[in-house]
Design a protein around this motif. Structure first.
Motif, PDB file in Angstrom:
ATOM      1  N   LEU A  27     -15.348-114.585 -36.252  1.00  0.00           N
ATOM      2  CA  LEU A  27     -14.674-113.301 -36.462  1.00  0.00           C
ATOM      3  C   LEU A  27     -13.285-113.510 -37.057  1.00  0.00           C
ATOM      4  O   LEU A  27     -12.842-112.716 -37.901  1.00  0.00           O
ATOM      5  CB  LEU A  27     -14.564-112.545 -35.139  1.00  0.00           C
ATOM      6  CG  LEU A  27     -15.869-112.052 -34.507  1.00  0.00           C
ATOM      7  CD1 LEU A  27     -15.574-111.294 -33.216  1.00  0.00           C
ATOM      8  CD2 LEU A  27     -16.655-111.165 -35.469  1.00  0.00           C
ATOM      9  N   GLU A  30     -13.628-113.982 -40.757  1.00  0.00           N
ATOM     10  CA  GLU A  30     -13.972-112.728 -41.427  1.00  0.00           C
ATOM     11  C   GLU A  30     -12.788-111.766 -41.454  1.00  0.00           C
ATOM     12  O   GLU A  30     -12.529-111.113 -42.470  1.00  0.00           O
ATOM     13  CB  GLU A  30     -15.165-112.078 -40.722  1.00  0.00           C
ATOM     14  CG  GLU A  30     -16.483-112.777 -40.961  1.00  0.00           C
ATOM     15  CD  GLU A  30     -16.998-112.581 -42.369  1.00  0.00           C
ATOM     16  OE1 GLU A  30     -16.831-111.480 -42.918  1.00  0.00           O
ATOM     17  OE2 GLU A  30     -17.547-113.546 -42.930  1.00  0.00           O
ATOM     18  N   LEU A  31     -12.081-111.675 -40.323  1.00  0.00           N
ATOM     19  CA  LEU A  31     -10.926-110.785 -40.255  1.00  0.00           C
ATOM     20  C   LEU A  31      -9.835-111.234 -41.225  1.00  0.00           C
ATOM     21  O   LEU A  31      -9.223-110.402 -41.916  1.00  0.00           O
ATOM     22  CB  LEU A  31     -10.378-110.750 -38.828  1.00  0.00           C
ATOM     23  CG  LEU A  31     -11.172-109.907 -37.827  1.00  0.00           C
ATOM     24  CD1 LEU A  31     -10.748-110.240 -36.397  1.00  0.00           C
ATOM     25  CD2 LEU A  31     -11.002-108.421 -38.098  1.00  0.00           C
ATOM     26  N   ASP A  34     -10.949-110.327 -44.800  1.00  0.00           N
ATOM     27  CA  ASP A  34     -10.813-108.892 -45.080  1.00  0.00           C
ATOM     28  C   ASP A  34      -9.348-108.497 -45.185  1.00  0.00           C
ATOM     29  O   ASP A  34      -8.971-107.704 -46.055  1.00  0.00           O
ATOM     30  CB  ASP A  34     -11.513-108.075 -43.988  1.00  0.00           C
ATOM     31  CG  ASP A  34     -13.026-108.112 -44.111  1.00  0.00           C
ATOM     32  OD1 ASP A  34     -13.522-108.289 -45.243  1.00  0.00           O
ATOM     33  OD2 ASP A  34     -13.714-107.971 -43.087  1.00  0.00           O
ATOM     34  N   VAL A  72      -6.770-106.387 -32.839  1.00  0.00           N
ATOM     35  CA  VAL A  72      -7.951-106.336 -33.697  1.00  0.00           C
ATOM     36  C   VAL A  72      -8.452-104.906 -33.815  1.00  0.00           C
ATOM     37  O   VAL A  72      -8.861-104.456 -34.887  1.00  0.00           O
ATOM     38  CB  VAL A  72      -9.050-107.259 -33.130  1.00  0.00           C
ATOM     39  CG1 VAL A  72     -10.377-107.023 -33.844  1.00  0.00           C
ATOM     40  CG2 VAL A  72      -8.635-108.722 -33.249  1.00  0.00           C
ATOM     41  N   PHE A  76      -9.582-102.409 -37.043  1.00  0.00           N
ATOM     42  CA  PHE A  76     -10.918-101.814 -37.085  1.00  0.00           C
ATOM     43  C   PHE A  76     -10.899-100.394 -37.625  1.00  0.00           C
ATOM     44  O   PHE A  76     -11.919 -99.888 -38.097  1.00  0.00           O
ATOM     45  CB  PHE A  76     -11.547-101.804 -35.691  1.00  0.00           C
ATOM     46  CG  PHE A  76     -12.161-103.120 -35.288  1.00  0.00           C
ATOM     47  CD1 PHE A  76     -12.181-104.194 -36.140  1.00  0.00           C
ATOM     48  CD2 PHE A  76     -12.734-103.265 -34.022  1.00  0.00           C
ATOM     49  CE1 PHE A  76     -12.755-105.401 -35.764  1.00  0.00           C
ATOM     50  CE2 PHE A  76     -13.314-104.464 -33.639  1.00  0.00           C
ATOM     51  CZ  PHE A  76     -13.322-105.535 -34.509  1.00  0.00           C
ATOM     52  N   PHE A  98     -14.036-100.780 -40.553  1.00  0.00           N
ATOM     53  CA  PHE A  98     -14.305-102.179 -40.191  1.00  0.00           C
ATOM     54  C   PHE A  98     -14.877-102.283 -38.780  1.00  0.00           C
ATOM     55  O   PHE A  98     -15.533-103.275 -38.450  1.00  0.00           O
ATOM     56  CB  PHE A  98     -13.037-103.015 -40.321  1.00  0.00           C
ATOM     57  CG  PHE A  98     -12.716-103.377 -41.739  1.00  0.00           C
ATOM     58  CD1 PHE A  98     -13.525-104.252 -42.440  1.00  0.00           C
ATOM     59  CD2 PHE A  98     -11.619-102.830 -42.382  1.00  0.00           C
ATOM     60  CE1 PHE A  98     -13.237-104.592 -43.759  1.00  0.00           C
ATOM     61  CE2 PHE A  98     -11.327-103.161 -43.697  1.00  0.00           C
ATOM     62  CZ  PHE A  98     -12.135-104.045 -44.387  1.00  0.00           C
ATOM     63  N   TYR A 102     -17.796-105.075 -37.751  1.00  0.00           N
ATOM     64  CA  TYR A 102     -17.623-106.141 -36.763  1.00  0.00           C
ATOM     65  C   TYR A 102     -18.448-105.904 -35.506  1.00  0.00           C
ATOM     66  O   TYR A 102     -18.867-106.865 -34.852  1.00  0.00           O
ATOM     67  CB  TYR A 102     -16.138-106.326 -36.448  1.00  0.00           C
ATOM     68  CG  TYR A 102     -15.434-107.035 -37.589  1.00  0.00           C
ATOM     69  CD1 TYR A 102     -15.485-108.417 -37.696  1.00  0.00           C
ATOM     70  CD2 TYR A 102     -14.770-106.323 -38.583  1.00  0.00           C
ATOM     71  CE1 TYR A 102     -14.875-109.080 -38.745  1.00  0.00           C
ATOM     72  CE2 TYR A 102     -14.160-106.970 -39.644  1.00  0.00           C
ATOM     73  CZ  TYR A 102     -14.218-108.354 -39.719  1.00  0.00           C
ATOM     74  OH  TYR A 102     -13.640-109.007 -40.782  1.00  0.00           O
ATOM     75  N   PHE A 174      -4.031-109.417 -33.299  1.00  0.00           N
ATOM     76  CA  PHE A 174      -4.568-109.494 -34.656  1.00  0.00           C
ATOM     77  C   PHE A 174      -3.901-110.611 -35.456  1.00  0.00           C
ATOM     78  O   PHE A 174      -4.575-111.352 -36.186  1.00  0.00           O
ATOM     79  CB  PHE A 174      -4.372-108.158 -35.368  1.00  0.00           C
ATOM     80  CG  PHE A 174      -4.966-108.114 -36.739  1.00  0.00           C
ATOM     81  CD1 PHE A 174      -6.345-108.124 -36.915  1.00  0.00           C
ATOM     82  CD2 PHE A 174      -4.157-108.076 -37.871  1.00  0.00           C
ATOM     83  CE1 PHE A 174      -6.908-108.091 -38.182  1.00  0.00           C
ATOM     84  CE2 PHE A 174      -4.717-108.043 -39.142  1.00  0.00           C
ATOM     85  CZ  PHE A 174      -6.092-108.052 -39.292  1.00  0.00           C
ATOM     86  N   VAL A 178      -5.871-113.704 -37.433  1.00  0.00           N
ATOM     87  CA  VAL A 178      -5.747-113.963 -38.867  1.00  0.00           C
ATOM     88  C   VAL A 178      -5.226-115.374 -39.115  1.00  0.00           C
ATOM     89  O   VAL A 178      -5.725-116.090 -39.990  1.00  0.00           O
ATOM     90  CB  VAL A 178      -4.824-112.922 -39.532  1.00  0.00           C
ATOM     91  CG1 VAL A 178      -4.494-113.317 -40.969  1.00  0.00           C
ATOM     92  CG2 VAL A 178      -5.478-111.547 -39.502  1.00  0.00           C
TER      93      VAL A 178
END
Length: 277
Positions: A27, A30-31, A34, A72, A76, A98, A102, A174, A178
């Motif tokens: 995750l 992916e986060l 994005d 996170v 979203f 998002f 997810y 978050f 990242v």
């Protein structure tokens, strides 16, 4: 190892918990991807007709800002740019966030853990649990037992465990996620760019080859048939196919012709060339 329904449920939950760090790593990548590379959208209702308040997504020139997302869950809320039909009066379609993306990834992770544990349990025992639970197992093939178990939600608690995992992920910092996934996200981005470059080079090479092949066919057609080669319609296809066979044009060359010289053929002829008919 115990294999009651309750014991198997605990095994599934245990597997999910044990692999939770693996999920977080995926995750995070992916986060980060994005956040760094996905376009940012905003919604406007300026163009809504009186009968539909769906709104329209507009791609902005802005980048996502780390200052806007403490958790996170905050990220979203951003839009992915994709839409889904709502089948609801007054709202023609919904704009995906998002969060949906997810949540689907988390559900997939839970499902993999679920089936992983079930695959380690004797099929006859699973079949017995299904029968004892009153499930209709008539005609169930051995290869379908795990899917049948999932369809009947025999181990119900871990089957819905994805909701708990989703709630566990949402409050995570978050910025930390990242930072954790940044390097892999950058690598993924450059890998995609390289694949796109290779694809464009391949397409350019094939298009050039298709143009040369078409020029060759035009010359051969005029030489052998005594007339120019015009656009091939379906009524001409049998003749054209015989012409290609006679000149030993391979299946690969025919497909490339259909893909890159489509204006020389009707849609149906293109389809026949691609399918080797």
């Amino acid at each position: 190892m115990k294999h009651s329904v309750e014991d198997i449920s605990e095994q599934i939950k245990g597997r999910i918990d044990a692999k939770f760090p693996v999920l977080l790593a995926h995750l995070a990548e992916e986060l980060a991807y994005d956040f760094m590379f996905a376009p940012k959208y905003k919604i406007t209702h300026s163009y809504d007709p009186p009968w539909d308040c769906s709104g329209m997504l507009i791609r902005t020139d802005e980048s996502f800002s780390m200052d806007d997302y403490a958790s996170v869950e905050d990220f979203f809320e951003e839009y992915t740019g994709q839409t889904t039909a709502s089948y609801t009066s007054g709202i023609g379609f919904l704009h995906n966030r998002f969060e949906e993306k997810y949540e689907d990834k988390i559900r997939e992770f839970v499902s993999v853990c679920y089936t992983e544990v079930l695959s380690e349990i004797d099929d006859n025992l699973l079949l017995q649990h299904l029968v004892e639970s009153g499930c209709d197992v008539a005609g169930v093939d051995k290869d379908d037992i795990i899917q049948t178990v999932m369809d009947y939600e025999l181990f119900e608690e871990p089957f819905w465990y994805d909701y708990e995992i989703i709630e566990r992920v949402k409050p995570i910092n978050f910025k930390m996620m990242v930072a954790r996934g940044k390097n892999e996200a950058i690598k993924k981005y450059h890998d995609l760019l390289e694949k796109q470059r290779e694809k464009m080079e391949r397409i350019s090479f094939e298009r050039e080859g298709a143009q040369k092949l078409w020029s060759k066919l035009q010359k051969l057609f005029r030489l052998q048939k005594g007339q120019p080669l015009h656009k091939i319609e379906m009524k001409d296809y049998s003749m054209f196919r015989e012409f290609l066979d006679y000149n030993q044009i391979s299946m690969e060359e025919r497909i490339i012709l259909a893909e890159h010289m489509g204006d020389k053929f009707s849609n149906k002829v293109c389809m026949c060339l691609k399918e080797g008919k």
